[in-house]
Write a protein that holds these residues in place. Structure first.
Motif, PDB file in Angstrom:
ATOM      1  N   ILE A   1       0.861  -1.193   0.084  1.00 14.02           N
ATOM      2  CA  ILE A   1      -0.072   0.012   0.073  1.00 14.02           C
ATOM      3  C   ILE A   1       0.862   1.321  -0.031  1.00 14.02           C
ATOM      4  O   ILE A   1       0.453   2.304  -0.685  1.00 14.02           O
ATOM      5  CB  ILE A   1      -0.956  -0.013   1.210  1.00 14.02           C
ATOM      6  CG1 ILE A   1      -2.109  -1.093   0.945  1.00 14.02           C
ATOM      7  CG2 ILE A   1      -1.574   1.533   1.472  1.00 14.02           C
ATOM      8  CD1 ILE A   1      -3.007  -1.281   2.149  1.00 14.02           C
TER       9      ILE A   1
ATOM     10  N   GLY B   1       2.235   2.096  -3.281  1.00 14.17           N
ATOM     11  CA  GLY B   1       1.145   2.301  -4.206  1.00 14.17           C
ATOM     12  C   GLY B   1       0.954   1.074  -5.098  1.00 14.17           C
ATOM     13  O   GLY B   1       0.119   1.325  -5.933  1.00 14.17           O
TER      14      GLY B   1
ATOM     15  N   SER C   1      -4.182  -0.188  -2.974  1.00 16.65           N
ATOM     16  CA  SER C   1      -4.835   0.984  -2.350  1.00 16.65           C
ATOM     17  C   SER C   1      -5.712   0.456  -0.964  1.00 16.65           C
ATOM     18  O   SER C   1      -6.134  -0.758  -1.182  1.00 16.65           O
ATOM     19  CB  SER C   1      -5.811   1.605  -3.141  1.00 16.65           C
ATOM     20  OG  SER C   1      -6.785   0.704  -3.516  1.00 16.65           O
TER      21      SER C   1
ATOM     22  N   SER D   1      -8.262  -8.265  -1.861  1.00 13.32           N
ATOM     23  CA  SER D   1      -7.563  -7.549  -2.850  1.00 13.32           C
ATOM     24  C   SER D   1      -6.476  -8.454  -3.607  1.00 13.32           C
ATOM     25  O   SER D   1      -5.971  -9.482  -3.078  1.00 13.32           O
ATOM     26  CB  SER D   1      -6.942  -6.406  -2.210  1.00 13.32           C
ATOM     27  OG  SER D   1      -7.637  -5.499  -1.655  1.00 13.32           O
TER      28      SER D   1
ATOM     29  N   LEU E   1       3.071  10.266  -7.722  1.00  9.88           N
ATOM     30  CA  LEU E   1       2.193   9.578  -6.423  1.00  9.88           C
ATOM     31  C   LEU E   1       2.549  10.395  -5.408  1.00  9.88           C
ATOM     32  O   LEU E   1       1.773  10.435  -4.389  1.00  9.88           O
ATOM     33  CB  LEU E   1       2.459   8.140  -6.665  1.00  9.88           C
ATOM     34  CG  LEU E   1       1.830   7.485  -5.500  1.00  9.88           C
ATOM     35  CD1 LEU E   1       0.173   7.663  -5.813  1.00  9.88           C
ATOM     36  CD2 LEU E   1       2.220   5.925  -5.482  1.00  9.88           C
TER      37      LEU E   1
ATOM     38  N   ARG F   1       0.161  12.066  -2.772  1.00  8.38           N
ATOM     39  CA  ARG F   1      -0.212  11.534  -1.382  1.00  8.38           C
ATOM     40  C   ARG F   1       0.207  12.649  -0.279  1.00  8.38           C
ATOM     41  O   ARG F   1      -0.534  12.983   0.552  1.00  8.38           O
ATOM     42  CB  ARG F   1       0.948  10.379  -0.885  1.00  8.38           C
ATOM     43  CG  ARG F   1       0.923   9.805   0.207  1.00  8.38           C
ATOM     44  CD  ARG F   1       1.802   8.625   0.453  1.00  8.38           C
ATOM     45  NE  ARG F   1       1.630   7.634  -0.487  1.00  8.38           N
ATOM     46  CZ  ARG F   1       2.152   6.534  -0.834  1.00  8.38           C
ATOM     47  NH1 ARG F   1       3.393   6.412  -0.114  1.00  8.38           N
ATOM     48  NH2 ARG F   1       1.718   5.448  -1.732  1.00  8.38           N
TER      49      ARG F   1
ATOM     50  N   SER G   1      -2.814  14.975  -0.522  1.00  4.24           N
ATOM     51  CA  SER G   1      -4.175  14.504   0.218  1.00  4.24           C
ATOM     52  C   SER G   1      -3.988  14.659   1.673  1.00  4.24           C
ATOM     53  O   SER G   1      -5.055  14.513   2.458  1.00  4.24           O
ATOM     54  CB  SER G   1      -4.127  13.126  -0.046  1.00  4.24           C
ATOM     55  OG  SER G   1      -3.212  12.224   0.460  1.00  4.24           O
TER      56      SER G   1
END
Length: 610
Positions: free
Chosen positions: A343, A346, A349, A359, A581, A585, A588
């Motif tokens: 996770i 990446g 998720s 998953s 990414l 991140r 966010s």
């Protein structure tokens, strides 16, 4: 020859025509007529050569015309009509299908001599709606059994009075796209390429099975669906199968998404239910057509299926996906360690602290990451492995020259804070490859640690100069010395790094280059304050002979700045992810760069926030 000649109606079955001939010329029932002329019932049903020849002689119609009203046998439960071949289940001979309106109209039709006519297209399983009257047709299994499969409409359908009462109760609807496609293909017309590329009954059944899953849920029971249910399923499924591989993939994704919304756990059998069972547990390994390959590929691309397992009739050659559980079992790593690594990098998720058993992820990517974890070294063991001191090892890791497996928030602990041995070995290889092998150091040459002290410049920066090929003089001793085997000239290092340094320090251009920003960006850092109320970088003012102030910078302050702030690309490299990414991140989490990118020509962040 029997006269007068009774014409055969367009689209009429040979069974129907034979029965009408018998009644018209002998007033006998079809079975009595066949017994009279000594013809086998099955020969008429399948259009055998002896039956066609005998009936052609009796009726005056060509054998080709009579044969057009039959579904021929191809052996081993296979049948043919025109250019199409299909399994027996597609042409139902144990069931009587008819349109009451058509049969009632036959009574008043001079061409039929008032007799009911059985239509050939009524024999196919997908025919459930009368195209002439737009009503649902009646399908009666028991009626066909009572006459041994010889479908004579005078016998298998109710009396006219009953049909007149039934007719108003039948659902009105258009012919389904699936039924229309099957009819047109049987008559020689081309349709959607994916369906046309396989046996006609395969495509029809795939459409109905997909549609049933979408309409009634993947756990539907086939024997519990009515003919109206199957008609609805065929309409729904055909909307996807008519678009070929793209449409089928979309339907499978929709079914998969619905399952995930239930929060249940399970593999492909739980996700696709009856569709999976139909394909996986077929009796006698009977093929199911192109949908078999599409469903198999979807499963392999979305579920953890190990090599060697038989999936939909075919052994799996290579694993494409892993789950946390399957990769943990294969590598011996703890599921939580793997989950966190996947996770943070990446690959997956979700929550790094919560393992989601549903998953899956690319098998090679997961195995490569697991291999990096298993074959790694802790930062405390790194100095001994490299042959350097603890500070130098920490600098190499902190700067990202030696990237950790993943970059975790907060304190770096556990296996994921290790450095892959492959990265360490590659670093040593690249560092040594920059030099010329020697048996003994040349004049003035020193190892990087000694040269750092002599040149008064950080060892990390010297390493970067070596890797960048920026030094003309680089020598290497025996490989057993590892980090200390690389020799440089401290005078060349000083010349390269302090070319524009004066007694007052580095000028603005040199300082900007060292930090990796524009000179105007350095001005911004000098003139603006960070959260602590102090300028990002202090400078040393000096005046030239004209009295104009010049800015110079202490190398220690620049090093201090590099300790507090980090470039996006370096943060991403340390985390083992892309810059894009990493930026997403950080954003966010509400973490912003210390200055606009167009000002610095770089994106820099506070190390304390990452």
């Amino acid at each position: 020859m029997l006269v007068p000649v009774l014409p055969m109606i367009e689209g009429e079955t040979l069974m129907s025509y034979t029965g009408r001939v018998g009644r018209f010329h002998t007033t006998r029932s079809p079975l009595q007529f066949l017994e009279l002329i000594q013809l086998r019932r099955r020969a008429v049903v399948e259009g055998a050569e002896d039956a066609l020849s005998r009936l052609s002689t009796m009726t005056g119609l060509p054998e080709e015309r009579l044969s057009a009203g039959t579904i021929g046998s191809a052996g081993d439960r296979m049948y043919t009509f025109g250019a199409e071949q299909f399994h027996s289940e597609f042409a139902i001979r144990d069931t009587a299908t008819f349109c009451p309106a058509c049969l009632l109209e036959d009574r008043a039709d001079a061409a039929t001599r008032g007799q009911r006519v059985g239509r050939l297209m009524w024999l196919f399983r997908t025919s459930r709606t009368c195209p002439r009257h737009g009503i649902a047709m009646i399908r009666r299994p028991s009626a066909a059994l009572s006459v041994g499969g010889f479908l004579d409409m005078e016998t298998v359908a109710e009396p006219d009075e009953d049909l007149e009462q039934i007719l108003p109760t039948l659902p009105r609807r258009d012919v389904s796209p699936l039924q229309r496609y099957v009819t047109e293909r049987l008559l020689g017309a081309a349709g959607p390429a994916w369906l046309d590329g396989q046996q006609i009954d395969y495509g029809a059944r795939a459409s109905e099975m997909l549609g049933s899953c979408l309409e009634y849920g993947t756990d539907f029971a086939a024997n519990g669906l009515s003919e109206d249910d199957w008609d609805r399923a065929g309409r729904t499924g055909y909307a996807y199968t008519a678009r070929g591989t793209e449409g089928v993939a979309e339907a499978l994704q929709l079914l998969h998404a619905r399952f995930l919304q239930t929060r249940k756990e399970g593999g492909p059998q739980q996700v696709f239910g009856s569709l999976y069972k139909w394909l996986q547990f077929r009796p006698y390994a009977k093929p199911a057509g192109s949908i078999e390959d599409l469903v198999r590929d979807y499963i392999l691309d979305h579920f953890a299926v190990e090599a060697g397992k038989k999936l939909l009739g075919v052994p799996v050659v290579e694993r494409r996906r892993h789950s946390i559980g399957s990769l943990a079992a294969e590598t011996g790593l703890h599921p939580r360690t793997l989950n966190r690594a996947l996770i943070i990098t990446g690959v997956l998720s979700g929550d790094p602290d919560v393992v989601d058993g549903r998953s899956s992820f690319d098998a090679k990517t997961g195995e490569d990451l697991a291999g990096r974890i298993r074959n790694s070294i802790s930062t405390t063991q790194l100095p001994k492995y490299l042959g350097c001191n603890r500070t130098q090892a920490q600098d190499l890791v902190r700067d990202g020259v030696l990237p950790r497996i993943v970059n975790q928030d907060g304190k770096q602990t556990g296996m994921l804070s290790n450095v892959p041995l492959a990265e360490v070995d590659d670093f040593l290889h690249r560092l040594r490859a920059a030099g010329v092998p020697v048996d003994a150091p040349g004049a003035g040459m020193m190892d990087i640690v000694a040269a750092s002290s002599a040149a008064r410049w950080p060892a990390l920066d010297i390493v970067k100069l070596v890797l960048a090929g920026a030094l003309a003089r680089v020598e290497v001793l025996g490989a057993d010395l590892k980090f200390l085997s690389v020799l440089v000239d401290p005078m060349e290092v000083r010349a390269k790094t302090r070319l524009e340094e004066t007694a007052d320090g580095l000028n603005q251009a040199a300082a900007a280059r060292l930090l990796g920003v524009m000179t105007s960006g350095l001005t911004y850092l000098v003139q603006n304050e960070d959260h602590d109320g102090k300028p990002f970088i202090p400078y040393i003012p000096a005046r030239n002979s004209a009295g104009r102030e010049q800015r110079y910078f202490d190398a220690r302050e620049l090093a201090r700045f590099s300790d507090r702030y980090i470039h996006l690309k370096d943060a991403a490299r340390q985390a083992g992810i892309s810059s894009k990414l990493m930026r997403q991140r950080l954003a966010s989490r509400g973490i912003e760069p210390i200055a606009p990118r167009n000002v610095l020509n770089a994106q820099m962040y506070r190390r304390s926030e990452i």
